[in-house]
Design a protein around this motif. Structure first.
Motif, PDB file in Angstrom:
ATOM      1  N   GLU A 293      -3.456  -1.444  -4.523  1.00  0.00           N
ATOM      2  CA  GLU A 293      -4.789  -1.606  -3.943  1.00  0.00           C
ATOM      3  C   GLU A 293      -5.171  -3.085  -3.997  1.00  0.00           C
ATOM      4  OE1 GLU A 293      -7.376   2.165  -5.080  1.00  0.00           O
ATOM      5  OE2 GLU A 293      -6.582   1.223  -6.889  1.00  0.00           O
ATOM      6  N   ASN A 294      -5.927  -3.530  -3.006  1.00  0.00           N
ATOM      7  CA  ASN A 294      -6.376  -4.919  -3.003  1.00  0.00           C
ATOM      8  C   ASN A 294      -7.721  -5.079  -3.696  1.00  0.00           C
ATOM      9  OD1 ASN A 294      -4.177  -6.003  -1.659  1.00  0.00           O
ATOM     10  ND2 ASN A 294      -5.044  -5.551   0.353  1.00  0.00           N
ATOM     11  N   VAL A 295      -7.872  -6.202  -4.380  1.00  0.00           N
ATOM     12  CA  VAL A 295      -9.145  -6.555  -5.029  1.00  0.00           C
ATOM     13  C   VAL A 295      -9.394  -8.032  -4.751  1.00  0.00           C
ATOM     14  CG1 VAL A 295      -8.825  -4.880  -6.887  1.00  0.00           C
ATOM     15  CG2 VAL A 295      -8.051  -7.240  -7.206  1.00  0.00           C
ATOM     16  N   TYR A 296     -10.555  -8.517  -5.198  1.00  0.00           N
ATOM     17  CA  TYR A 296     -10.800  -9.963  -5.125  1.00  0.00           C
ATOM     18  C   TYR A 296     -11.441 -10.460  -6.415  1.00  0.00           C
ATOM     19  CZ  TYR A 296     -11.812 -14.622  -3.634  1.00  0.00           C
ATOM     20  OH  TYR A 296     -11.833 -15.992  -3.564  1.00  0.00           O
TER      21      TYR A 296
ATOM     22  N   TYR B 245      -2.752  -3.598  -8.713  1.00  0.00           N
ATOM     23  CA  TYR B 245      -3.671  -4.412  -7.914  1.00  0.00           C
ATOM     24  C   TYR B 245      -2.949  -5.592  -7.276  1.00  0.00           C
ATOM     25  CZ  TYR B 245      -7.778  -2.072 -10.022  1.00  0.00           C
ATOM     26  OH  TYR B 245      -8.728  -1.174 -10.428  1.00  0.00           O
TER      27      TYR B 245
ATOM     28  N   TRP C 179      -5.117 -11.199  -1.948  1.00  0.00           N
ATOM     29  CA  TRP C 179      -4.769 -12.227  -0.978  1.00  0.00           C
ATOM     30  C   TRP C 179      -5.788 -13.345  -1.141  1.00  0.00           C
ATOM     31  CZ3 TRP C 179      -0.403 -11.883   1.897  1.00  0.00           C
ATOM     32  CH2 TRP C 179       0.195 -10.622   2.041  1.00  0.00           C
TER      33      TRP C 179
ATOM     34  N   LYS D 213       0.826  -1.213   0.000  1.00  0.00           N
ATOM     35  CA  LYS D 213       0.000   0.000   0.000  1.00  0.00           C
ATOM     36  C   LYS D 213       0.859   1.262   0.000  1.00  0.00           C
ATOM     37  CE  LYS D 213      -4.257  -2.061   1.663  1.00  0.00           C
ATOM     38  NZ  LYS D 213      -4.910  -2.706   2.811  1.00  0.00           N
TER      39      LYS D 213
END
Lengths: 479, 479
Positions: B69-72, B139, B142, B64
């Protein structure tokens, strides 16, 4: 190919014209989720995932405060393991995805992608628990699960979704029941204190309870369109699974006993709840305590000397008391106003040359759209106060809306009328028989949402059959 | 059924007698993982999951900081999507799990459980990117992935494992290459600064690179038994995937260009590395900066007046400077000493009536087993100092061990001899031809680990064919 930077964000469908389309529009325009080429599965984009991270952080902290530990179980469950508890497999087998091939080989036993993980936790607990000294075991896991849904909508019902599933075992029935209620209360407090969503706490009927549970407790919230959303559940299993999986322990007198068990879960579905409880025709309204960005700074006439510098200085100051972003892209302020209204950022801070002259800023609330002029010197106190006030106002508004959409019925005619004309919760007395529950659904389309902990005596007789009533029940059409 | 509380923790197999069994013993006795009835999948127990949470927290923070940025993304990938990039599908298709049934229906197109998610990210990027203003997209996700492995070992190689996978797209090749190296450096710093594991940074050969990549960069670490562990990788894709998936953007002159792409990942495999780099015959040795518990307090003669009270007081004080636990169960101090040595808690604090009289405590280091007497008044400074010292000592010891197990070879005879008699890294010159790489593997069992960034000129000719050498390469047997 390039976007027109000065165009206002496109309008979305009005919620009163077509609520389903309004919902879909917000999901797309606020950049929460996108469709994928995988049937029934959506992509959680950075904004939705950031909301989920805040949800996780809060809940995970609460779970750990109460002594829970996180683990990770396999995502695949052998068919024979899923079948060990009869009610459970009957409930889930019709809606699971089956892995039948690994590489180029057919598997000798097919594996389902977990729809929930009771069976895996049970198998593990049976191995690691011997004595009462090993109890309780308070485990939780954050993961995704798959349920092969026929019709899907982002967040509300998707073939795959993210959730947490707690699974605990205890020496006594009382302890397990207390755990079940404790976790339900954590969910309820979370909804009210963090999401500004009021909930009704209660127990599910036999018909609506979880496959394999002795009792299922639920929190039910009410959406803008009058439909209910099951927002979190907590199950008491008694010894059902323990007996099916042989989870036994030696008590203080060396006598073998079966454990008592619970499970409880909350999922990304609740993000759909945030949209449908708080949103309006301008877009999302994020409850401030969970909002990834609480304040967005938009400089006005940012090309003028000193504006960006001052805005940056304020951003640094505000970052100490709130989650703040600044947008100095070359889009127009009007475009930016619409964009952040769509994303539901709780507070917009406008600052231009005239404001700087006056040593003030303009704060605009997303919830009421009220404008407030605040001295620059007071930002560190005024912004947290404003965020608190927004939370309280949003909770009050949501509670009022729910009350206005909650009615009572003492006859089937009245019941049907209420469901038809004023969608929402209908409170009505019930004898406890499944036949009446089925009939109510058939006639009105409403299902039993819960038998609330706070009971009222609306009348002495069942709204459906007229026999002696056992419970007052919340009924409603549901997502 | 009940456990004998006064028994010392059972001995584990000595690492020099049977390293594989020693590894398995630690995994079980330190309660890191347990086997499940699911082929090749393990359960991450609370201790291992807590280590993973600390790893996540550190890496996620670094990602970060660098703007990610995190996505799924969905866990299932349609076969047709996996097939879009030719090399990629060839690399992964033989080792994926296939979902072919949903509920009771056969699927018209089978879906694989993601082995990695390049294809899904590509499909999404192709939809959301139009202009150079949309770039870069940084992106990360996890999640868990599934690879249908034939032989499995906890953490090192399992059919399912947890990881993070970063996927980024950039306007230029230079930016994407810089990102690839930046992320490799974050992994390398993480291993050295948090895990006390020294790594060699370098590039994979064509033969060993990721399916679909233009270049794969890797960090390689060396285990106690002389085998190498690939500990993190970062891939530069150029425009391979962009062309297969049509990820284009309009540049400043409105000209359509393909993006340049990267991906990078680190997994729970690294927990296997922690075990095998630092562990000894008493069990695990946790590097202090990542250890879920850094200090364990064990009262001696805890039944005597004032001992538990004093220990509790110290625990509260220490909790402000370190992650601390206290064990006041009814097990003997000897049992507890073994137990927490097995779990590798960096510092044990012993306190008994005599210590209280002298206003001191005993601190025992897990790494050197050295005992230190410290005044109670100095705990807040001495404990953090000690943890720092333990980290540095562990890194120094691991670096020394690696150097002792690293040798050079200029002939194949020497190469074979080094691999046979002194397992570890062998540095040798290579002409760059796959034939020689294959032959080296055939003759010695060693594979190319990487072409290190820090090159040395050991000789002018390839160790295998004698032709002109292009690179100095690290070779070794590997997990």
């Amino acid at each position: 190919m390039s976007k027109n930077n000065n165009k206002r964000v496109e309008q979305i469908t009005s919620m009163d014209v077509d609520f389903a389309q309004w919902y879909t529009d917000i999901v797309k325009k606020a950049e929460l989720a996108d469709y994928s080429s995988v049937r029934g599965c959506v992509i959680l984009r950075p904004y939705a995932y950031a909301i989920w991270e805040n949800i996780q952080k809060y809940l995970d902290g609460k779970f750990k405060e109460k002594g829970h530990e996180n683990v990770y179980m396999p995502m695949l469950i052998p068919e024979s393991l899923l079948q060990k508890e009869k009610d459970h497999v009957e409930g889930f087998a019709p809606e699971v995805a089956w892995v039948t091939k690994g590489g180029n080989d057919e598997l000798t036993e097919k594996l389902c992608v977990r729809p929930t993980s009771e069976t895996l936790f049970c198998e593990h607990y049976a191995k690691i628990v011997q004595s009462y000294k090993d109890l309780p075991k308070l485990y939780n896991q954050w993961c995704s699960v798959v349920r092969w849904e026929k019709t899907t909508r982002p967040f509300l019902r998707t073939s795959e979704f993210l959730w947490q599933e707690g699974h605990t075992i205890h020496a006594t029935k009382e302890e397990a029941e207390a755990e079940t209620i404790q976790m339900l209360n954590i969910y309820a407090e979370f909804c009210e204190n963090m999401l500004a969503i009021p909930v009704v706490k209660g127990r599910k009927t036999e018909k609506e309870k979880f496959a394999g549970a002795e009792a299922t407790y639920t929190i039910e919230s009410l959406m803008h369109d009058g439909k209910a959303l099951q927002s979190g559940t907590s199950h008491f299993f008694g010894q059902n699974f323990a007996k099916a999986f042989g989870i036994q322990f030696a008590d203080k007198n060396e006598k073998l006993e079966y454990v008592n068990q619970t499970s409880w879960g909350m999922s990304t579905r609740i993000i759909g709840g945030i949209i449908m409880v708080h949103g309006d025709d301008e877009g999302l309204k994020m409850p401030p305590r969970i909002a990834p960005t609480q304040v967005v700074i938009i400089p006005v006439a940012q090309h003028k000397a000193g504006v960006i510098e001052k805005a940056t200085e304020l951003k640094d100051r505000i970052s100490k008391v709130a989650r703040v972003k600044m947008d100095i892209s070359d889009k127009t302020p009007g475009w930016k106003f619409s964009e952040y209204e769509m994303k539901g950022i709780p507070v917009r801070l406008e600052i231009g040359p005239k404001d700087i002259e006056k040593n003030q800023v303009v704060l605009v609330r997303r919830d009421t759209r009220e404008k407030i002029f605040v001295s620059m010197d007071e930002l560190e106190t005024k912004i947290p106060e404003l965020l608190e006030d927004i939370h309280n106002s949003m909770l009050t508004a949501a509670t009022k809306a729910r009350e206005e959409k909650t009615s009572t019925a003492t006859t089937m005619e009245e019941f049907n009328d209420k469901v038809e004309n004023k969608t929402g919760f209908v409170k009505a007395m019930w004898c406890g028989d499944k036949e009446c529950e089925d009939k109510i659904k058939e006639v009105t389309g409403a299902t039993s949402r819960c038998i609330p902990f706070e009971q009222e005596e609306l009348s002495g007789t069942c709204v459906c059959c007229g026999k002696k009533a056992k419970h007052m029940v919340y009924w409603g059409r549901a997502y």
